[in-house]
Enzyme design. Structure first.
Site, PDB file in Angstrom:
ATOM      1  N   SER A   1       0.805  -1.215   0.000  1.00  0.00           N
ATOM      2  CA  SER A   1       0.000   0.000   0.000  1.00  0.00           C
ATOM      3  C   SER A   1       0.838   1.265   0.000  1.00  0.00           C
ATOM      4  O   SER A   1       0.375   2.321  -0.392  1.00  0.00           O
ATOM      5  CB  SER A   1      -0.908   0.024   1.238  1.00  0.00           C
ATOM      6  OG  SER A   1      -0.125  -0.017   2.425  1.00  0.00           O
ATOM      7  N   CYS A   2       2.087   1.177   0.426  1.00  0.00           N
ATOM      8  CA  CYS A   2       2.901   2.386   0.539  1.00  0.00           C
ATOM      9  C   CYS A   2       4.358   2.061   0.343  1.00  0.00           C
ATOM     10  O   CYS A   2       5.006   1.556   1.248  1.00  0.00           O
ATOM     11  CB  CYS A   2       2.691   3.036   1.903  1.00  0.00           C
ATOM     12  SG  CYS A   2       3.727   4.483   2.181  1.00  0.00           S
ATOM     13  N   GLY A   3       4.869   2.364  -0.836  1.00  0.00           N
ATOM     14  CA  GLY A   3       6.244   2.011  -1.135  1.00  0.00           C
ATOM     15  C   GLY A   3       7.260   2.829  -0.377  1.00  0.00           C
ATOM     16  O   GLY A   3       8.411   2.438  -0.263  1.00  0.00           O
TER      17      GLY A   3
END
Length: 275
Positions: free
Chosen positions: A114-116
């Site tokens: 969801s969040c690199g």
């Protein structure tokens, strides 16, 4: 290899109708990337195109520039409880003279689907400078070609049709021809897979190309596009303020809300031929 999708029983509710049925969901499994046997990063991804993902990740993180910087790449024998190889660990050997990143310098390479950017110490730590002159890229595309890209991207999303749960990244020519498409539970993984495919085929820098993503354009996706020398990044949703700032700094054309007959051009609109 892991499966791209899996089947699971669900209770389906549609108004007054309730039914039990199997449903197809997108697979999500960890992939650990090692350098010479030493763990470097773990990312949650949809199995498939793993070597593209590794090449793209290493290139967009500034570890490598081409396949010449690699001496070898292979799956490790990572086994499950039944002793079967999960294919969830890839070990990379850098070529002689290629410096490995120092993971001790306030940097956490763990990334989620969801969040690199999660876990990285600060914005300054991830402002990797691209070595390509994006501002000097004379790429131009017509508004008609640009507006057609979302439908072309969607038409090529085979796994999304089955699950509805995957992001997509597509690389297009300035004439709107689809060069490569990858899907993944993580939007940054999908981009890494597309860029990694180009790295493996020796096509980087990707001057004169458009990167189209199915979600929003974040700071990290903009950085990845810049590290590959891509002059135009388009998304069906909104960009973040840092994505706009970075695109402006690098000379990249950043487009958001690309859908139907319109879009918002946030930076460097001179590349767009309005007719």
């Amino acid at each position: 290899m892991g499966r791209v999708t899996s089947r699971t029983p669900v209770l389906r509710i549609r108004g007054d109708l309730h039914s039990q049925r199997p449903d197809t969901v997108a697979s999500e499994e960890p992939l650990e990337i090692r350098l010479g046997g030493t763990p470097l990063a773990v990312t949650m991804r949809t199995p498939g195109d793993d070597f593209d993902l590794v090449h793209g990740f290493l290139a967009t993180e500034g570890v490598i520039r081409s396949t010449d910087d690699l001496a070898g790449l292979r799956y490790c024998n990572s086994v499950d409880d039944a002793g079967r190889n999960t294919y969830n660990v890839v070990d990379v050997d850098l070529a002689p003279g290629v410096e490995a990143p120092d993971t001790a310098l306030d940097r956490n390479f763990y990334t989620s689907s969801s969040c690199g950017v999660c876990g990285k110490a600060s914005i300054d730590a991830i402002r990797t400078r691209t070595s390509y002159d994006i501002a000097g890229d004379g790429a131009r595309l017509t508004l008609e070609t640009l507006l057609a890209l979302p439908d072309r991207l969607r038409a090529a999303q085979q796994v999304f049709d089955k699950t509805g749960g995957l992001h997509a990244a597509g690389l297009f020519t300035l004439d709107g021809e689809l060069v490569a498409l990858r899907e993944d539970v993580g939007r940054h993984n999908a981009v890494d897979k597309v860029i990694g495919n180009a790295v493996r085929e020796g096509r980087v820098p990707l001057s004169g190309h458009v990167l189209m993503v199915s979600g929003r354009s974040s700071f990290e996706l903009t950085q990845k596009a810049a590290m590959a020398g891509i002059p135009v990044l388009a998304a069906v949703s909104a960009p973040s303020s840092l994505a706009v700032e970075l695109a402006q700094q690098f000379g990249m054309t950043l487009i958001g809300f690309l859908r139907g007959d319109g879009c918002n051009v946030y930076t460097h609109p001179e590349r767009l031929e309005l007719g």
